[in-house]
Design an enzyme around this catalytic site. Sequence first.
Site, PDB file in Angstrom:
ATOM      1  N   ARG A  81      -6.326   7.518   3.300  1.00 34.34           N
ATOM      2  CA  ARG A  81      -5.194   6.657   3.689  1.00 34.34           C
ATOM      3  C   ARG A  81      -5.350   6.195   5.134  1.00 34.34           C
ATOM      4  O   ARG A  81      -5.041   5.049   5.474  1.00 34.34           O
ATOM      5  CB  ARG A  81      -3.870   7.400   3.505  1.00 34.34           C
ATOM      6  CG  ARG A  81      -2.646   6.525   3.839  1.00 34.34           C
ATOM      7  CD  ARG A  81      -2.590   5.332   2.909  1.00 34.34           C
ATOM      8  NE  ARG A  81      -1.532   4.380   3.229  1.00 34.34           N
ATOM      9  CZ  ARG A  81      -1.651   3.345   4.058  1.00 34.34           C
ATOM     10  NH1 ARG A  81      -2.805   3.143   4.700  1.00 34.34           N
ATOM     11  NH2 ARG A  81      -0.656   2.514   4.265  1.00 34.34           N
ATOM     12  N   PHE A  89      -4.339   3.046  -3.194  1.00 36.18           N
ATOM     13  CA  PHE A  89      -3.124   3.171  -3.997  1.00 36.18           C
ATOM     14  C   PHE A  89      -2.234   2.004  -3.602  1.00 36.18           C
ATOM     15  O   PHE A  89      -1.428   2.108  -2.678  1.00 36.18           O
ATOM     16  CB  PHE A  89      -2.451   4.507  -3.664  1.00 36.18           C
ATOM     17  CG  PHE A  89      -1.559   5.064  -4.736  1.00 36.18           C
ATOM     18  CD1 PHE A  89      -1.876   6.245  -5.374  1.00 36.18           C
ATOM     19  CD2 PHE A  89      -0.384   4.427  -5.085  1.00 36.18           C
ATOM     20  CE1 PHE A  89      -1.052   6.801  -6.346  1.00 36.18           C
ATOM     21  CE2 PHE A  89       0.443   4.950  -6.059  1.00 36.18           C
ATOM     22  CZ  PHE A  89       0.110   6.153  -6.695  1.00 36.18           C
ATOM     23  N   ARG A 132       0.848  -1.182   0.000  1.00 38.50           N
ATOM     24  CA  ARG A 132       0.000   0.000   0.000  1.00 38.50           C
ATOM     25  C   ARG A 132       0.887   1.235   0.000  1.00 38.50           C
ATOM     26  O   ARG A 132       1.937   1.261   0.649  1.00 38.50           O
ATOM     27  CB  ARG A 132      -0.907   0.041   1.237  1.00 38.50           C
ATOM     28  CG  ARG A 132      -1.735  -1.209   1.465  1.00 38.50           C
ATOM     29  CD  ARG A 132      -2.848  -1.367   0.438  1.00 38.50           C
ATOM     30  NE  ARG A 132      -3.771  -2.422   0.831  1.00 38.50           N
ATOM     31  CZ  ARG A 132      -3.699  -3.687   0.453  1.00 38.50           C
ATOM     32  NH1 ARG A 132      -2.714  -4.074  -0.354  1.00 38.50           N
ATOM     33  NH2 ARG A 132      -4.586  -4.584   0.856  1.00 38.50           N
ATOM     34  N   HIS A 133       0.455   2.270  -0.707  1.00 41.32           N
ATOM     35  CA  HIS A 133       1.201   3.530  -0.706  1.00 41.32           C
ATOM     36  C   HIS A 133       1.200   4.103   0.701  1.00 41.32           C
ATOM     37  O   HIS A 133       0.210   3.998   1.438  1.00 41.32           O
ATOM     38  CB  HIS A 133       0.539   4.510  -1.682  1.00 41.32           C
ATOM     39  CG  HIS A 133       1.385   5.694  -2.010  1.00 41.32           C
ATOM     40  ND1 HIS A 133       1.515   6.780  -1.165  1.00 41.32           N
ATOM     41  CD2 HIS A 133       2.146   5.980  -3.091  1.00 41.32           C
ATOM     42  CE1 HIS A 133       2.314   7.679  -1.717  1.00 41.32           C
ATOM     43  NE2 HIS A 133       2.718   7.213  -2.882  1.00 41.32           N
ATOM     44  N   ALA A 134       2.301   4.719   1.077  1.00 41.21           N
ATOM     45  CA  ALA A 134       2.422   5.232   2.441  1.00 41.21           C
ATOM     46  C   ALA A 134       1.539   6.451   2.690  1.00 41.21           C
ATOM     47  O   ALA A 134       1.183   6.735   3.839  1.00 41.21           O
ATOM     48  CB  ALA A 134       3.873   5.592   2.727  1.00 41.21           C
TER      49      ALA A 134
END
Length: 382
Positions: A281, A236, A229-231
């Site tokens: 997020r 994403f 996963r994108h930080a």
Amino acid sequence: MTKDRKPLDGIRVLDFTRVLAGPYATALMADLGADVIKVEAPGGDEYRHIGPFRDGESALFQTANRGKRSIVLDLRSSNDLALARDLAGRADVVVENFRPGVMAKLGLDAASLQAANPGLVYASVSGFGQGGPHAARPAYDIIVQAMSGLMDLTGEPAGQPTMVGEAMADVAGGLFAAWGIMVALFDRSRTGQGRVVDLALFDALLSMMPSAGARVLVCDADPARSGNRHALSAPFGVYPAAQGHFAVAVLNDRLFTAFCAVIGQPALRDDPRMASDESRRAHEPVLAEAIAAWAEGLTAAQAVAALSAAGVPASELASAREAWRSDQAQARGLSSPVDHPVLGQVSLPEQPVHFSGSPRGMRRAAPGLNEHGAEIRAELGM
């Protein structure tokens, strides 16, 4: 512009490097027409002896040293050392990746060579640079990955730190070394004076991590592993389908609206937890559950087709073999054939930038050990 001229035609590079970072830098230059003379010790570059092998030839050596000429010089010999100085006096660029101080002991340091050749660009590629507390430390890619924070940022949050699946420190170092040399050559075209280029793999890899740098330097944060996963953004990352996995990248509200429609969850768009990229997020597990529910009856290819049709960036996961053999890689000319005396015709990687008026391909294979020794000596009148 002369038709079919490569950007570095006429540039001579004297290459004292071995293994990967330095040879990668000079291979990029050879791709663009530079005459790269690879100086090797009597035993040859270590990469000649490291696999994978095909018909006794190292594939790694072939890819990292394509398009160069080879001469064997024993720098412990006064005659060969004098020849090395003579070659440097006629070169535009010298590149070396010995430990700091080794070239000075040989009289092949920047100050000595530039005294005789003021326009010489002299590049030193090392693990930690020509100065600093770690300057004398040996470094391989894995060491720099470990020290740069890249390894600590790679892997699942609850798992172990993981090496990146390619020699990224070496590649980053080679790329920035080539970039630095190009900048110095451009400056020389205006001033007539060469420069010294000091490139450290540690510096290069750290510079290739801008999102981590932003969080540490600007926000005083402590970045942690985020797995697939994108930080910073969501959704994403990589998600499972009934068959295979797929990647999806949603970075703004417009894409998020389209994404919610595709997965049949339009109400998510108005959920206050999904009001911004940062909030999405923070609540990524909610999105992951919705994606899993949608994709459980789809193959990865079907999921990607649905997302792509709505303009949402998505892709199936390709293997390295699939990527290199893909229509996209072929259309972009990311590899081209060369003729090798042992391997026959073989396809080798090529630098990725396209220049108008400069054809791709038309390169030669990596040289045999000392293959061009006599030829290079003859050019010096020997």
